[in-house]
Design an enzyme around this catalytic site. Structure first.
Site, short mmCIF file in Angstrom:
data_model
loop_
_atom_site.label_atom_id
_atom_site.label_comp_id
_atom_site.label_asym_id
_atom_site.label_seq_id
_atom_site.Cartn_x
_atom_site.Cartn_y
_atom_site.Cartn_z
N HIS A 1 18.38 22.13 10.58
CA HIS A 1 19.59 22.81 9.93
C HIS A 1 19.66 24.17 10.69
CE1 HIS A 1 17.06 24.52 7.01
NE2 HIS A 1 17.87 25.50 7.15
C1 UD1 Z 1 20.50 29.22 4.65
C2 UD1 Z 1 19.62 30.50 5.27
C3 UD1 Z 1 18.34 29.54 5.44
C4 UD1 Z 1 17.70 28.53 4.52
C5 UD1 Z 1 18.91 27.56 4.48
C6 UD1 Z 1 18.53 26.39 3.53
C7 UD1 Z 1 20.62 32.41 5.77
C8 UD1 Z 1 20.98 33.27 6.80
N1 UD1 Z 1 20.06 30.95 6.21
O1 UD1 Z 1 21.06 28.61 5.77
O2 UD1 Z 1 17.28 30.69 5.80
O3 UD1 Z 1 16.56 28.04 5.08
O4 UD1 Z 1 20.01 28.28 3.57
O5 UD1 Z 1 19.31 25.37 3.24
O6 UD1 Z 1 20.82 32.64 4.58
N2 UD1 Z 1 27.50 24.92 3.28
C9 UD1 Z 1 28.26 23.70 2.64
N3 UD1 Z 1 28.04 23.49 1.50
C10 UD1 Z 1 27.01 24.10 0.68
C11 UD1 Z 1 26.34 25.23 1.48
C12 UD1 Z 1 26.70 25.43 2.80
O7 UD1 Z 1 29.09 22.99 3.40
O8 UD1 Z 1 26.51 24.15 -0.42
C13 UD1 Z 1 28.21 25.24 4.81
C14 UD1 Z 1 28.71 26.50 4.85
O9 UD1 Z 1 30.01 26.32 4.92
C15 UD1 Z 1 28.17 26.93 6.13
C16 UD1 Z 1 26.83 26.06 6.64
O10 UD1 Z 1 26.79 25.11 5.64
O11 UD1 Z 1 29.18 26.84 7.18
C17 UD1 Z 1 25.85 26.97 6.50
O12 UD1 Z 1 25.52 27.68 5.20
P1 UD1 Z 1 24.84 29.05 5.07
O13 UD1 Z 1 25.07 29.67 3.74
O14 UD1 Z 1 25.35 30.22 6.48
O15 UD1 Z 1 23.48 28.88 5.45
P2 UD1 Z 1 22.55 27.64 5.53
O16 UD1 Z 1 22.58 27.15 7.18
O17 UD1 Z 1 22.49 26.63 4.70
#
Ligand code: UD1
Length: 363
Positions: free
Chosen positions: A211
């Site tokens: 991820h």
């Molecule tokens: C975040 C953390 C990372 C951690 C990871 C664990 C930051 C910069 N990164 O990354 O350090 O290892 O979490 O998982 O804070 N999304 C969904 N549903 C959810 C959550 C996220 O659809 O419940 C999607 C969001 O729309 C987004 C993508 O996943 O497009 C990434 O989510 P984001 O909050 O940016 O961070 P992670 O990649 O999960």
């Protein structure tokens, strides 16, 4: 003492599960969920399964660009801090939720406890590295999981308020993994939710997660990773993080993958089971590198560097480039080579040590 704790992303729920239980025996805790992770299987399931107290406040911030997401969290957290006037703010790890909490508290002169301080990848392009460095710089109590983390801070001339308390994630693995084998494999397989097809139990498997932004920012990189999984000698159980899902779906329209079991993100206990019994894990997650180490499952990490350098000793964990050839080579040909495993991440009492430190520091 009154402590405001910030959580928002999946690994922070696991850490809070270990710490909140102990903190609340002696102190008042206000738990704030930023809403960074919001899907049922990325958030709610952890609160239910790990008996984490219900958040007192949910900011519901959700997805967004880094600046927008972090800024919205800061506004919500500032309101809570002004209302609650806590003695400390506690943040975990390296996510945008961590940094938002730390900046909001720092400007209000509220002392910050950073759990998992001192980790470094020395890759400033990673948002996590930026979040860690900035949070460490303004924290009052820097609670490190390892001696390496303490040394990293020393190199940056940060020595006051620095303690190695052990790793709170290790507390969680040791506590919850005890109960895993009370149930048969079929029980765990029955929980797996296939994304595209139903899931049939298999005898042996690899467990994979991908991820990180650096691995999921292009379709070619995800394609290389999936192509590697296709070439392995056992099926790959692959819980797909929401960040990776879109590209995986696109690739499935172009290729047929017959060795990959694509499943929705799973709960913590199921994940521990599938990690513990996997032939090996392939990942870019920080938490999983430690969990595999503690559970004796060899690991291949698809990254150029790792913060968890202790796991590399004796090839328990080995780094692979994000191309199919290197991943397959490292998974198939790496042999673990050490005599005795060290308890680098502590013995499962980090939360207790954090609590004791709070007592002494506040005197
Ligand atoms: C975040 C953390 C990372 C951690 C990871 C664990 C930051 C910069 N990164 O990354 O350090 O290892 O979490 O998982 O804070 N999304 C969904 N549903 C959810 C959550 C996220 O659809 O419940 C999607 C969001 O729309 C987004 C993508 O996943 O497009 C990434 O989510 P984001 O909050 O940016 O961070 P992670 O990649 O999960």
């Amino acid at each position: 003492m009154k402590i405001v704790t910030i959580v928002g992303a999946r690994p922070q729920f696991v850490k809070a599960a270990a710490v909140s239980r102990v903190i609340r025996e002696k102190h008042e805790e206000i738990l704030v969920h930023t809403g960074q992770h919001y899907d049922n299987n990325m958030s709610d399931v952890f609160f239910k399964e790990l008996h984490i107290p219900k958040p007192d406040v949910n900011l519901g911030v959700g997805s967004g660009t880094h600046a927008r997401q972090t800024a919205e969290m800061m506004i919500g957290i500032e309101d809570v801090l002004l209302k609650e006037q806590p003695d400390y703010l506690m943040v975990y790890g390296d996510t945008n939720s961590t940094l938002a909490g730390a900046i909001a508290a720092s400007k209000l002169h509220i002392p910050i406890i950073h759990v998992e301080a001192g980790l470094r990848s020395y890759n400033m392009r990673m948002p996590e590295e930026q979040n860690r460095i900035l949070t460490d710089r303004i924290s009052t109590l820097l609670l490190c999981p390892t001696n390496v983390a303490v040394d990293n801070l020393k190199k940056e001339a940060i020595v006051d308020g620095v303690y190695n308390v052990g790793d709170v994630m290790c507390d969680a693995v040791l506590y919850y993994s005890k109960m895993l084998d009370e149930k048969p494999a079929d029980y765990y397989f029955s929980h797996l939710q296939g994304i595209y097809e139903d899931v049939e139990p298999v005898e042996s498997w690899y467990l994979a997660t991908v991820h990180r932004a650096e691995n999921t920012d292009s379709i070619n990189k995800v394609s290389e990773v999936l192509s590697a999984f296709e070439q392995l000698d056992a099926p790959v159980i692959f819980p797909v993080h929401p960040r990776t899902k879109g590209l995986v779906s696109q690739l499935r329209e172009q290729h047929q993958y017959s060795n990959i079991i694509f499943v929705e993100p799973m709960g913590y206990l199921d994940m521990l089971y599938f990690v513990k019994h996997a032939k090996k894990a392939v990942t870019d997650s920080g938490g999983l590198q430690k969990e595999t180490y503690i559970l004796d499952t060899p690991c291949v990490t698809v990254r150029d560097q790792t913060e968890w350098v202790e796991t590399l000793i004796g090839n328990h964990n080995i780094l692979a480039k994000p191309n199919a050839e290197d991943i397959v080579n490292k998974v198939m040909n790496t042999v673990i080579d050490y005599d005795k495993k060290e308890a680098y991440y502590g013995t499962g009492h980090a939360a207790k040590k954090i609590c004791e430190l709070l007592e002494t520091e506040s005197k």
